[in-house]
Design an enzyme around this catalytic site. Structure first.
Site, short mmCIF file in Angstrom:
data_model
loop_
_atom_site.label_atom_id
_atom_site.label_comp_id
_atom_site.label_asym_id
_atom_site.label_seq_id
_atom_site.Cartn_x
_atom_site.Cartn_y
_atom_site.Cartn_z
N HIS A 293 24.58 22.44 -56.36
CA HIS A 293 23.81 23.62 -56.80
C HIS A 293 22.47 23.11 -57.35
O HIS A 293 22.43 22.33 -58.31
CB HIS A 293 24.60 24.35 -57.89
CG HIS A 293 24.11 25.72 -58.13
ND1 HIS A 293 24.50 26.81 -57.37
CD2 HIS A 293 23.23 26.18 -59.03
CE1 HIS A 293 23.89 27.89 -57.82
NE2 HIS A 293 23.12 27.54 -58.83
N ALA A 294 21.35 23.54 -56.73
CA ALA A 294 20.03 23.00 -57.08
C ALA A 294 19.77 23.12 -58.58
O ALA A 294 20.23 24.06 -59.23
CB ALA A 294 18.96 23.77 -56.31
N HIS A 323 10.95 27.41 -56.38
CA HIS A 323 11.63 27.91 -57.58
C HIS A 323 11.91 26.78 -58.56
O HIS A 323 11.58 26.85 -59.75
CB HIS A 323 12.95 28.59 -57.18
CG HIS A 323 13.71 29.09 -58.37
ND1 HIS A 323 13.60 30.38 -58.84
CD2 HIS A 323 14.56 28.45 -59.22
CE1 HIS A 323 14.35 30.51 -59.91
NE2 HIS A 323 14.94 29.36 -60.17
N GLU A 324 12.48 25.69 -58.05
CA GLU A 324 12.82 24.56 -58.94
C GLU A 324 11.57 23.90 -59.49
O GLU A 324 11.51 23.55 -60.67
CB GLU A 324 13.66 23.52 -58.18
CG GLU A 324 14.99 24.03 -57.69
CD GLU A 324 15.83 24.66 -58.77
OE1 GLU A 324 16.59 25.59 -58.45
OE2 GLU A 324 15.71 24.26 -59.95
N HIS A 327 10.20 25.53 -62.53
CA HIS A 327 10.78 25.11 -63.81
C HIS A 327 10.08 23.86 -64.32
O HIS A 327 9.73 23.77 -65.51
CB HIS A 327 12.28 24.80 -63.63
CG HIS A 327 13.14 26.00 -63.48
ND1 HIS A 327 13.18 27.00 -64.41
CD2 HIS A 327 14.03 26.35 -62.51
CE1 HIS A 327 14.06 27.92 -64.02
NE2 HIS A 327 14.58 27.56 -62.87
N GLU A 351 12.58 31.52 -65.05
CA GLU A 351 13.06 31.74 -63.68
C GLU A 351 11.98 32.32 -62.77
O GLU A 351 12.10 32.28 -61.55
CB GLU A 351 14.26 32.70 -63.69
CG GLU A 351 15.46 32.17 -64.44
CD GLU A 351 15.87 30.78 -63.97
OE1 GLU A 351 16.45 30.04 -64.76
OE2 GLU A 351 15.60 30.42 -62.81
N HIS A 453 27.66 30.31 -61.81
CA HIS A 453 27.19 30.49 -63.18
C HIS A 453 28.30 30.85 -64.15
O HIS A 453 28.12 30.71 -65.36
CB HIS A 453 26.08 31.54 -63.19
CG HIS A 453 24.88 31.12 -62.41
ND1 HIS A 453 24.92 31.01 -61.02
CD2 HIS A 453 23.65 30.75 -62.76
CE1 HIS A 453 23.75 30.59 -60.59
NE2 HIS A 453 22.96 30.42 -61.62
N TYR A 463 17.84 36.20 -64.36
CA TYR A 463 17.38 36.39 -62.99
C TYR A 463 16.99 37.85 -62.74
O TYR A 463 16.00 38.14 -62.08
CB TYR A 463 18.45 35.93 -62.00
CG TYR A 463 18.78 34.47 -62.13
CD1 TYR A 463 20.02 34.05 -62.60
CD2 TYR A 463 17.85 33.49 -61.83
CE1 TYR A 463 20.32 32.70 -62.74
CE2 TYR A 463 18.14 32.14 -61.98
CZ TYR A 463 19.37 31.76 -62.44
OH TYR A 463 19.68 30.42 -62.58
C1 LIG Z 1 19.14 21.79 -66.46
C2 LIG Z 1 19.20 23.15 -65.86
O1 LIG Z 1 20.24 23.76 -65.73
N1 LIG Z 1 18.03 23.69 -65.48
C3 LIG Z 1 17.98 25.04 -64.93
C4 LIG Z 1 16.53 25.52 -64.92
C5 LIG Z 1 15.97 25.61 -66.33
O2 LIG Z 1 16.58 26.34 -67.13
O3 LIG Z 1 14.95 24.94 -66.59
C6 LIG Z 1 18.45 25.02 -63.46
O4 LIG Z 1 18.00 24.19 -62.74
N2 LIG Z 1 19.31 25.99 -63.06
C7 LIG Z 1 19.82 26.01 -61.69
C8 LIG Z 1 19.44 27.30 -60.94
C9 LIG Z 1 19.62 27.08 -59.44
C10 LIG Z 1 19.44 28.32 -58.53
C11 LIG Z 1 20.26 29.51 -58.98
O5 LIG Z 1 21.31 29.35 -59.57
N3 LIG Z 1 19.78 30.73 -58.63
C12 LIG Z 1 20.62 31.93 -58.89
C13 LIG Z 1 19.79 33.22 -58.82
C14 LIG Z 1 18.67 33.22 -57.85
C15 LIG Z 1 18.89 33.70 -56.56
C16 LIG Z 1 17.83 33.75 -55.66
C17 LIG Z 1 16.55 33.30 -56.05
O6 LIG Z 1 15.51 33.37 -55.19
C18 LIG Z 1 16.34 32.79 -57.33
C19 LIG Z 1 17.41 32.76 -58.23
C20 LIG Z 1 21.76 31.98 -57.86
O7 LIG Z 1 21.72 31.15 -56.93
O8 LIG Z 1 22.65 32.81 -58.03
C21 LIG Z 1 19.92 27.96 -57.12
C22 LIG Z 1 18.75 28.11 -56.20
C23 LIG Z 1 17.72 28.95 -56.93
C24 LIG Z 1 17.97 28.68 -58.38
C25 LIG Z 1 17.99 27.66 -61.25
O9 LIG Z 1 17.09 26.90 -60.90
O10 LIG Z 1 17.78 28.74 -61.86
ZN LIG Z 2 15.80 28.79 -61.91
#
Ligand SMILES: CC(=O)N[C@@H](CC(=O)O)C(=O)NC[C@H](CC1(C(=O)N[C@@H](Cc2ccc(O)cc2)C(=O)O)CCCC1)C(=O)O
Ligand SMILES: [Zn+2]
Length: 567
Positions: A293-294, A323-324, A327, A351, A453, A463
């Site tokens: 999970h990214a 997106h990443e 952050h 986000e 999550h 989100y």
């Molecule tokens: C150390 C740590 O944990 N760091 C935090 C970041 C921080 O807090 O600094 C972090 O890396 N969180 C991981 C998480 C990953 C992803 C995610 O979970 N996305 C949601 C919702 C979504 C869906 C579509 C979309 O376009 C955008 C978001 C899902 O996939 O359900 C998967 C790919 C996209 C973002 C993230 O980057 O938010």
């Molecule tokens: Zn994010």
């Protein structure tokens, strides 16, 4: 000395000050944060148990595997799918070796398969492998998370999470936003349901009921981009799916990361530091299991920032990279703040950053300017196609982004007891998202656990907030960039004016309430979440959907679900 012991002593020291009467607002704000210790307030052995529970749940989720679908084994004499074949009494798959991981194998099947039986099998097998085993651990986790929250002065873990937004009634504010956006979602839902019914027939997709969740191209039906071959309004016209171009031009993950970085630097924002390129993990390793999970990581020393992503060369992963990297850019912009303020103004802002740039980078003209699309025409059909693909991501997601923590807040508050966890999940999925399960569910299942999550204990309302506030950011940055014309045509690429405005907001970190950050972003216009920009962005599509949906039943009758969720 144990880290938490050290922390606890510092915490005790801080709480001895009558900091609430301090005159200096910044110092008062610092104390308000440092006096919240979080889970470290738990006694050592409970803190240990809590951490182990979350680690166990994350490991179960990240290593879960399922078997390949084999159509020959799952038929009743009348040819119907035999829901209960091939799984033993404990719902473990029998007669096969589980080899498929969520990423990339299972994700790809959910995106590409057009066989409802294969999709139903994979949808179920994933929940048996990743969700069901977590149920009891999650119940114990909730108890400990609530105990920790109470030790910090909150009534439960949900109240602790909501306090990040510094507002009295976050739930009420969000409900009002959803009430305005819901009709737009219902129109998209009605149109997609019609196109899926044309493909799969009325026996599989009801005329006025919820959409079966396994047909929407995503394991959680949270974004519907992978249905676009079935749902795109004008097939054959320009589509912003650039996967073929990326592959044809020999793009590798590193090039995709460089492309995203160049968008940030084109605005005058910071490049990724050297260490980022040396230490990030951007492709799935073959020698060991990793959490695919990214994620984006700030090592809090002003130089070490990393992304971990099992990158595939696809349009979707190019967006995820933006997106990443958003952050990381935010982490970099607030690195000179005092430690306690090195965080997003609120988690939704964090986000939104990357997605804001992706709104510009995804436009057909931008993709053409970087050679990923060709002969983009300015026809009405191309415009509607583009807005439709954006809606399959941004509008489809809204109810899911809202319901995950609606469910979790109710579990933390005890409103949802441990005997109705799954039933309540499906009540929300039906009433807010208009999706139904492809086979009956019961209280032995734990479908929320099959979403990263929940086992990973990462809040989700951020989100929902991001998907609204990112359009506020987009509108203001486009104005700063001098954009004229429809908002969905705007591309802020190379605008230093937009970059400066963005930096002015991001560099504040959490030193000021996010409402003040919004006032800076909007030059004093508003300090609240506002759905006007997202409605303005999608206005042409809303009109088009309304004309297309004449004669369609808009919305869904729960009673018409093909499968009633609770058997
Ligand atoms: C150390 C740590 O944990 N760091 C935090 C970041 C921080 O807090 O600094 C972090 O890396 N969180 C991981 C998480 C990953 C992803 C995610 O979970 N996305 C949601 C919702 C979504 C869906 C579509 C979309 O376009 C955008 C978001 C899902 O996939 O359900 C998967 C790919 C996209 C973002 C993230 O980057 O938010
Ligand atoms: Zn994010």
């Amino acid at each position: 000395m144990e880290w938490s012991e050290f922390h606890r002593n510092k915490w005790k020291q801080a709480t001895t000050f009558a900091w609430k009467n301090f005159t200096n607002p910044l110092v008062r704000r610092m104390f308000s944060f440092v006096t919240v210790l979080g889970k470290a307030a738990l006694p050592k052995e409970k803190l240990q148990e809590l951490s182990e529970l979350v680690q166990d749940m994350k490991t179960t989720y990240s290593t879960a595997k399922i078997c390949k679908y084999d159509s020959t084994q799952r038929r009743l004499p009348n040819g119907d799918y035999d829901y209960y074949a091939d799984f033993d009494a404990e719902d473990n798959e029998i007669g096969c070796v589980p080899t498929l991981s969520l990423e990339p194998e299972v994700t790809q099947i959910m995106a590409r398969s057009r066989d409802p039986e294969e999709l139903r099998y994979v949808w179920r097998a994933w929940r048996e492998a990743a969700g069901k085993p977590l149920r009891h651990k999650y119940i114990r986790f909730v108890q400990l998370a609530n105990e920790a929250a109470r030790l910090n002065g909150f009534e439960d873990a949900g109240a602790y999470w909501r306090s990040d937004y510094e507002t009295d009634d976050l739930h009420k504010e969000l409900q009002e936003l959803w009430d305005v956006l819901r009709p737009l979602y219902e129109h998209l839902h009605a149109y997609v349901r019609k196109k899926l019914r044309e493909k799969y027939g009325e026996k599989v997709v009801p005329r006025s009921g919820p959409i079966p969740a396994h047909l929407l191209g995503n394991m959680w039906a949270q974004t519907w981009t992978h249905t676009q071959d079935l749902t795109i309004p004008y097939p054959g016209r320009t589509s912003v799916d650039v996967t073929a171009s990326l592959l044809r031009q020999g793009y590798m993950p590193l090039h995709m990361f460089r492309l995203a970085e160049e968008f940030f630097t084109s605005l005058g924002l910071d490049p990724m530091p050297l260490g980022f390129w040396q230490k990030s993990l951007i492709v799935k390793p073959t020698d060991r299991e990793v959490v695919c999970h990214a994620s984006a990581w700030d090592f809090c020393n002003g130089i070490d920032y990393r992304i971990k992503q099992c990158t595939r060369v696809t349009t979707e992963d190019l967006i995820t990279i933006h997106h990443e990297m958003g952050h990381i850019q935010y982490d970099i912009q607030y690195r000179n703040q005092p430690f306690i303020f090195r965080d997003g103004a609120n988690p939704g802002f964090h986000e939104a950053v990357g997605d804001v740039l992706a709104l510009s980078a995804s436009t057909p003209h931008h993709l053409q300017s970087i050679g990923l699309l060709e002969n983009v025409d300015d026809s009405y059909e191309t415009d509607i196609n583009f807005l439709f693909t954006m809606a399959l991501d941004k509008i489809a997601f809204l109810p899911f982004g809202y319901l995950v923590d609606l469910w979790r807040w109710e579990v933390f508050s005890g409103k949802t007891g441990e005997l109705s966890l799954n039933r309540r999940w499906w009540e929300l999925r039906l009433s807010l998202q208009g999706v139904s399960p492809p086979l009956p569910r019961d209280e032995d299942d734990f479908d929320p656990g099959a979403k990263f999550h929940i086992p990973a204990n990462v809040p989700y309302i951020r989100y929902f907030i991001s998907f609204i506030v990112q359009f506020q950011f987009h509108a203001e940055l486009c104005k700063a960039a001098g954009h004229v014309g429809p908002l969905h045509h705007c591309d802020i690429y190379r605008s230093h004016k937009a970059g400066t405005l963005l930096r002015n907001v991001l560099s504040l970190g959490k030193s000021r309430p996010w409402t003040e950050a919004l006032l800076i972003l909007t030059s004093g216009k508003t300090s609240k979440l506002d759905v006007k920009p997202i409605l303005e962005y999608f206005a042409p599509l809303i009109a088009w959907l309304k004309s297309q949906n004449r004669g369609e039943f808009v919305g869904w009758r729960v009673s018409e679900a093909i499968v009633q969720p609770v058997r």
